[in-house]
Design an enzyme around this catalytic site. Structure first.
Site, short mmCIF file in Angstrom:
data_model
loop_
_atom_site.label_atom_id
_atom_site.label_comp_id
_atom_site.label_asym_id
_atom_site.label_seq_id
_atom_site.Cartn_x
_atom_site.Cartn_y
_atom_site.Cartn_z
N ARG A 63 -0.84 3.70 5.64
CA ARG A 63 -0.39 2.47 6.28
C ARG A 63 -1.52 1.86 7.12
O ARG A 63 -2.51 2.53 7.41
CB ARG A 63 0.82 2.76 7.17
N LEU B 7 17.86 12.22 16.97
CA LEU B 7 16.86 11.58 17.83
C LEU B 7 17.32 11.61 19.28
O LEU B 7 18.46 11.29 19.59
CB LEU B 7 16.66 10.11 17.41
N TYR C 240 2.83 4.20 17.40
CA TYR C 240 3.75 5.32 17.57
C TYR C 240 2.99 6.44 18.26
O TYR C 240 1.90 6.83 17.81
CB TYR C 240 4.25 5.83 16.21
N HIS D 161 4.94 9.39 20.16
CA HIS D 161 5.74 10.62 20.15
C HIS D 161 5.11 11.68 21.06
O HIS D 161 4.84 12.81 20.65
CB HIS D 161 5.90 11.16 18.71
N ASN E 115 4.60 12.13 8.55
CA ASN E 115 4.44 10.68 8.34
C ASN E 115 4.98 10.29 6.97
O ASN E 115 4.28 9.74 6.13
CB ASN E 115 2.98 10.25 8.51
N SER F 118 29.95 17.22 14.92
CA SER F 118 28.92 18.26 14.89
C SER F 118 29.11 19.30 15.99
O SER F 118 29.34 18.96 17.16
CB SER F 118 27.54 17.61 15.05
N GLU G 186 8.05 3.71 19.60
CA GLU G 186 9.34 4.40 19.46
C GLU G 186 10.21 4.33 20.71
O GLU G 186 11.39 4.72 20.66
CB GLU G 186 9.14 5.87 19.06
N LYS H 250 -0.04 5.38 13.51
CA LYS H 250 0.19 6.74 14.01
C LYS H 250 -0.55 6.98 15.32
O LYS H 250 -1.49 6.27 15.68
CB LYS H 250 -0.25 7.76 12.97
N VAL I 21 7.11 16.75 6.48
CA VAL I 21 5.97 15.83 6.55
C VAL I 21 6.17 14.88 7.74
O VAL I 21 7.20 14.23 7.86
CB VAL I 21 5.81 15.04 5.24
N ASP J 58 8.40 14.50 13.95
CA ASP J 58 7.53 13.81 14.91
C ASP J 58 7.89 14.13 16.35
O ASP J 58 7.05 14.03 17.25
CB ASP J 58 7.62 12.29 14.71
#
Length: 360
Positions: A15, A240, A94, A96, A300, A220, A118, A75, A298, A270
């Site tokens: 990206r 999240l 981003y 994180h 990303n 849950s 984010e 990233k 993964v 992430d």
């Protein structure tokens, strides 16, 4: 303002921080945009495309950082980039932070202004800059999970949609946010039986209203998760916590309760992952196996579909980038409370509440 768009150097990250269309909006307002040579090629955008809309192409990443007041990325910076970031430079990407102590400490030391995509949050409490990548990752989680269920790559040998006379596979989705809903939608579209879990009853009611009848909801809890993992073929983690570490919903001992060849996809990687056995992987080497359970973690995922992802990202980041460029970061954040919530580290100090004391 001078805005820099460096080439992403994280493993298999194709990206780029902005499309030529986005650059055009900046240059027509008389901002200067520096794009590192070949930065957009992985996404299908070439140097000539950027030149045509007024960008200046610079040969190296060092040049871009050195000449820019604001860096727009995709990233988080990796170790090679830490020394390039300057005091008072705005970095919009981003981050994180909660999942990386070295990154957090490096950005504190840099005394830069770190605005995290984010954690930008609108009046409705949604995360507009995270949403499109969550949509991509949620849809991809099923696409990848279906592939890794194939026997040659140690999966159970299950076709998610089944065929006439053979029942479909079963998909368990943890979290009914953007990732979870998109994953459930894709899995249902393939014909799989889908169970989606959350602790938010409003979200479960929403899922129940908008998704087909073969997507079922369940509240849950550890008890219910342990029950479902025994007979589901693909498990997708999409939980999240805004700006914080993801909760560990599946522990190491639970793997032994799963059938050999079960695939688990952790979209929350992430933010540290929602499986205890999660460790970040790359598109180059995406999976590993523990207790006969295939892990796909993964960090990303949207980087594998960069054309789609880059356009989707620019669609939502551009309005904020224009405000930052036109007004400067202080006035922009003063006028736009959503953008202000993206401030994580400012001139050596953590200013985002969820991060305070996290690595003390």
């Amino acid at each position: 303002m001078k805005i820099g768009i460096p080439k992403e150097i994280k493993n298999n990250e194709n990206r780029v921080g902005m499309t030529p269309a986005g650059v055009f909006e900046l240059t027509k307002r008389n901002h200067t945009v520096y794009v590192q040579a070949t930065a957009g090629e992985g996404s299908g955008f070439f140097d000539k495309d950027y030149k045509e809309v007024g960008a200046t192409i610079l040969p190296t990443i060092n040049d871009v950082y050195d000449q820019s007041e604001m860096i727009v990325k995709v990233k988080e910076p990796i170790a090679e980039e830490y020394p390039l970031i300057k005091e008072n430079q705005v970095v919009f990407t981003y981050f994180h932070f909660a999942s990386s102590e070295p990154l957090t400490k490096a950005m504190i030391a840099s005394k830069a202004i770190c605005i995290a995509y984010e954690t930008v949050e609108d009046e409705e409490g949604t995360l507009p800059l995270l949403t499109p990548m969550s949509e991509v990752a949620g849809r991809m989680s099923v696409q990848q999970g279906a592939k890794y269920l194939e026997k040659p790559i140690k999966g159970r040998g299950i076709l998610l949609g089944g065929v006439p006379g053979v029942k479909p596979g079963k998909v368990l989705v943890l979290g009914a946010g953007v990732v979870g809903v998109q994953a459930a939608k894709m899995a249902a579209g393939l014909g799989a039986h889908v169970t989606i879990m959350d602790i938010n009853m409003k979200r479960l009611r929403y899922v129940n209203d908008v998704l087909p009848n073969h997507v079922v909801t369940d509240f849950s809890s550890e008890y219910s998760i342990r029950k479902h993992i025994k007979d589901h073929d693909l498990i997708i983690g999409g939980v999240l916590l805004k700006g914080g570490k993801a909760p560990k919903l599946i522990t190491r001992d639970m793997l032994k309760e799963m059938r050999p060849g079960t695939v688990i996809v952790d979209v929350a990687v992430d933010q540290g992952g929602c499986f205890e056995t999660t460790r970040a992987t790359t598109h180059e080497d995406p999976t590993y196996i523990i207790d006969d359970v295939v892990h796909y973690c993964v960090a990303n995922m949207p980087g594998a579909v960069p054309y789609t992802s880059t356009i989707a990202l620019t669609n939502v980041t551009l309005s904020y980038i224009l405000k930052l460029a036109d007004l400067g970061w202080e006035k922009a954040c003063e006028k736009d409370k959503s953008l202000a919530k993206g401030l994580n580290i400012v001139k050596g100090k953590i200013v985002y509440e969820e991060l305070e004391g996290i690595f003390d």
